[in-house]
Enzyme design. Structure first.
Site, mmCIF file in Angstrom:
data_model
loop_
_atom_site.group_PDB
_atom_site.id
_atom_site.type_symbol
_atom_site.label_atom_id
_atom_site.label_comp_id
_atom_site.label_asym_id
_atom_site.label_seq_id
_atom_site.Cartn_x
_atom_site.Cartn_y
_atom_site.Cartn_z
ATOM 1 N N GLY A 40 -34.741 -21.628 -25.520
ATOM 2 C CA GLY A 40 -34.162 -20.480 -24.846
ATOM 3 C C GLY A 40 -32.714 -20.287 -25.247
ATOM 4 O O GLY A 40 -32.225 -20.869 -26.220
ATOM 5 N N ALA A 41 -31.998 -19.496 -24.455
ATOM 6 C CA ALA A 41 -30.622 -19.145 -24.785
ATOM 7 C C ALA A 41 -29.745 -20.373 -24.946
ATOM 8 O O ALA A 41 -28.913 -20.450 -25.854
ATOM 9 C CB ALA A 41 -30.064 -18.222 -23.698
ATOM 10 N N ASN B 133 -22.337 -27.295 -17.944
ATOM 11 C CA ASN B 133 -21.317 -26.331 -18.349
ATOM 12 C C ASN B 133 -20.160 -26.231 -17.369
ATOM 13 O O ASN B 133 -19.115 -25.667 -17.688
ATOM 14 C CB ASN B 133 -21.929 -24.949 -18.597
ATOM 15 C CG ASN B 133 -22.839 -24.487 -17.484
ATOM 16 O OD1 ASN B 133 -22.807 -25.001 -16.368
ATOM 17 N ND2 ASN B 133 -23.682 -23.506 -17.784
ATOM 18 N N GLU C 199 -24.471 -14.637 -16.672
ATOM 19 C CA GLU C 199 -25.131 -15.822 -16.123
ATOM 20 C C GLU C 199 -26.590 -15.545 -15.830
ATOM 21 O O GLU C 199 -26.951 -14.468 -15.306
ATOM 22 C CB GLU C 199 -24.423 -16.240 -14.824
ATOM 23 C CG GLU C 199 -24.823 -17.599 -14.299
ATOM 24 C CD GLU C 199 -24.188 -18.740 -15.071
ATOM 25 O OE1 GLU C 199 -24.646 -19.884 -14.891
ATOM 26 O OE2 GLU C 199 -23.244 -18.500 -15.820
ATOM 27 N N ASP C 200 -27.444 -16.505 -16.179
ATOM 28 C CA ASP C 200 -28.849 -16.527 -15.746
ATOM 29 C C ASP C 200 -29.587 -15.222 -16.043
ATOM 30 O O ASP C 200 -30.165 -14.590 -15.156
ATOM 31 C CB ASP C 200 -28.922 -16.859 -14.254
ATOM 32 C CG ASP C 200 -28.473 -18.280 -13.961
ATOM 33 O OD1 ASP C 200 -28.397 -19.077 -14.909
ATOM 34 O OD2 ASP C 200 -28.191 -18.585 -12.792
ATOM 35 N N ASP D 178 -24.594 -19.723 -20.117
ATOM 36 C CA ASP D 178 -25.816 -20.454 -20.453
ATOM 37 C C ASP D 178 -25.942 -20.671 -21.957
ATOM 38 O O ASP D 178 -26.671 -21.574 -22.393
ATOM 39 C CB ASP D 178 -27.047 -19.699 -19.946
ATOM 40 C CG ASP D 178 -27.049 -19.563 -18.433
ATOM 41 O OD1 ASP D 178 -26.663 -20.529 -17.761
ATOM 42 O OD2 ASP D 178 -27.416 -18.489 -17.935
ATOM 43 N N LYS E 271 -20.599 -20.726 -8.841
ATOM 44 C CA LYS E 271 -19.855 -20.599 -10.089
ATOM 45 C C LYS E 271 -18.423 -20.159 -9.816
ATOM 46 O O LYS E 271 -17.463 -20.680 -10.398
ATOM 47 C CB LYS E 271 -20.557 -19.567 -10.965
ATOM 48 C CG LYS E 271 -20.190 -19.623 -12.414
ATOM 49 C CD LYS E 271 -21.127 -20.561 -13.127
ATOM 50 C CE LYS E 271 -20.943 -20.514 -14.608
ATOM 51 N NZ LYS E 271 -21.961 -21.298 -15.305
ATOM 52 N N TYR F 166 0.872 -1.179 0.000
ATOM 53 C CA TYR F 166 0.000 0.000 0.000
ATOM 54 C C TYR F 166 0.906 1.226 0.000
ATOM 55 O O TYR F 166 2.001 1.202 -0.561
ATOM 56 C CB TYR F 166 -0.961 -0.064 1.203
ATOM 57 C CG TYR F 166 -2.132 0.873 1.092
ATOM 58 C CD1 TYR F 166 -2.915 0.931 -0.055
ATOM 59 C CD2 TYR F 166 -2.466 1.720 2.137
ATOM 60 C CE1 TYR F 166 -3.984 1.795 -0.170
ATOM 61 C CE2 TYR F 166 -3.543 2.587 2.048
ATOM 62 C CZ TYR F 166 -4.292 2.626 0.887
ATOM 63 O OH TYR F 166 -5.353 3.494 0.792
ATOM 64 N N ASN G 242 -32.240 -28.016 -14.812
ATOM 65 C CA ASN G 242 -31.835 -27.974 -13.414
ATOM 66 C C ASN G 242 -32.932 -27.297 -12.598
ATOM 67 O O ASN G 242 -33.606 -26.400 -13.098
ATOM 68 C CB ASN G 242 -30.525 -27.181 -13.265
ATOM 69 C CG ASN G 242 -29.314 -28.035 -13.560
ATOM 70 O OD1 ASN G 242 -29.196 -29.135 -13.030
ATOM 71 N ND2 ASN G 242 -28.423 -27.537 -14.400
#
Length: 453
Positions: free
Chosen positions: A210-211, A343, A150-151, A176, A108, A53, A312
């Protein structure tokens, strides 16, 4: 390579399937989170604070000011990924909000560190506005080596990813989409080997549009699956040119309408049951089950059907139900069943290689390289209940990292050139270090003993 049909103790299998959720409710509050910040530099005594520092830290600051790329040398930016979500589409749980999404994002980050040696932190944003989301991610770039989206609900997830990949100077990926697609492609490669079917000839049904399945279909078609022989099903039925509801909203649901025009050459209409007749493969990333796919529908599929039931936290059909209905191979997204196609088998190694060469993006070709590396590591263990390595086979992440990093160099999207061997050795060393640190902390009880068996 196919074996005789198995018999199952359904009550035992159901009890085993429910145990992870029960244990999670005990262990999450026990540990009060799964990650923490730890030091990576020496602190010999309090005099070292003058180095880390003020006043010593001013010297690296000036060095970075004069040469911004030096930030990768002086800070942990080179190995830092943020897992960012708005909580609008979480793990099949839906729009549960940013606070409720935090346990997933922490999980994750745990996998990034343990399986890839990648440092990360969860960021759950209190906004559902895609423009604010994009602006926030771009503003965070100076601190990050990469971003894992994510999500996020569709269709905005496509726009967010596309915009950030164009505008960000660091790699941004939506796990995803790209992550799920990479691992499922690897599983499909090996599953077709097991049943002896050719990719150009099989008929594939994607349940859910979906994605995840939009990305899965894109990579599968690029690999050699024939779109004309493919069928996609959403909550309103089979996709095709007959879907006026999607035609009307084609500018909003660009990817879904494109799939309507290139798939379902037969012009099938109806629901999942109609789509599955005569199919060789089903890739389901839909509503959590069970009961989304019925056993009697599997009985109408082609010989030795392949079932990827990847919702899931509960798959669209229980594996034992699918096998009793005649499925040759069944995969789920869960680690407590055979053939986990999740994944988590991809992103730790993919980002390890991406970060090591300071790639500016993650291309589809890098995903193909990862999928092939993942598929190859099964070796002579390949069989109906082992189409991919498990997370215990942790060297697979080093192979993925080396393949991804090498492909980034070949494509000219890497800021640093490294050889395959150097990438593999570096990934192995960093992953092993993460394992050793965790084990040491457990042995010394800096991580408390787990109260659940």
């Amino acid at each position: 390579m196919l074996k005789e049909r198995e018999t199952f103790d359904v009550e035992e299998m159901l009890a085993r399937a429910k145990k992870p959720a029960k244990d999670a409710m005990a262990l999450h509050p026990f540990y009060r989170g799964k990650i923490e910040t730890a030091l990576k530099c020496c602190v010999r005594d309090f005099n070292d604070f003058a180095i880390w520092y003020t006043p010593g830290v001013a010297a690296p600051c000036r060095d970075i000011e004069a040469n911004p790329d030096k930030v990768y040398d002086h800070t942990n930016k080179w190995n830092t990924v943020a897992v960012i979500s708005d909580g609008t589409r979480v793990l099949g749980l839906g729009n549960i909000g940013p606070k409720a999404a935090m346990p997933v994002m922490e999980g994750k980050v745990l996998l990034y560190k343990y399986l890839g040696g990648v440092d990360g932190f969860p960021l759950c944003l209190d906004t559902t506005d895609p423009n604010k989301f994009i602006d926030t991610v771009l503003a965070l770039q100076p601190s990050l080596g990469g971003v894992n989206l994510e999500d996020i609900a569709q269709p905005k997830c496509f726009r967010i990813l596309e915009t950030l990949r164009k505008e960000a100077e660091i790699p941004v990926w939506h796990d995803d989409q790209q992550g799920t697609a990479t691992v499922i492609l690897a599983g499909l490669m090996n599953a077709l080997r097991v049943v002896g079917k050719k990719k150009e000839e099989v008929r594939v049904v994607f349940i859910g549009s979906g994605a995840s399945n939009v990305a899965c279909s894109r990579l599968a078609f690029a690999w050699g699956i024939d779109p004309a022989k493919t069928t996609l099903v959403d909550s309103k039925g089979i996709l095709g040119k007959h879907r006026e509801d999607l035609y009307i909203r084609r500018h909003e649901y660009v990817d879904k309408w494109r799939l309507c025009t290139i798939t379902n050459q037969e012009g099938r209409m109806g629901g999942i049951d109609k789509a599955l007749k005569g199919a060789d493969v089903v890739i389901a990333l839909a509503t959590p089950g069970p009961g989304i796919i019925l056993p009697e529908w599997i009985k109408q599929m082609a010989k030795d059907p392949i079932i990827f039931a990847c919702a899931n936290p509960v798959p669209e059909i229980w594996p034992w139900e699918a096998k009793e209905a005649g499925a040759a191979i069944v995969a789920t997204g869960r680690s407590d069943f055979a053939n986990q196609v999740n994944n988590s088998l991809g992103f730790p190694g993919i980002f390890r290689g991406t970060l090591d060469v300071r790639a500016t993006t993650i291309t589809d070709e890098m995903c193909f390289a990862a999928a092939q590396a993942l598929a190859n590591q099964v070796g002579d263990k390949l069989g109906p209940d082992h189409i991919l390595p498990t997370m215990d086979d942790w060297t697979v992440f080093a192979y993925e990292a080396a393949a991804v990093g090498q492909k980034a160099v070949e494509q000219g999207v890497a800021r640093i050139k490294m050889s395959y061997n150097d990438l593999f050795e570096n990934a192995t060393r960093m992953i092993q270090r993460s394992h050793d640190i965790t084990q040491l902390k457990m042995e010394r009880e800096f991580i408390a003993q787990c109260p659940v068996d």
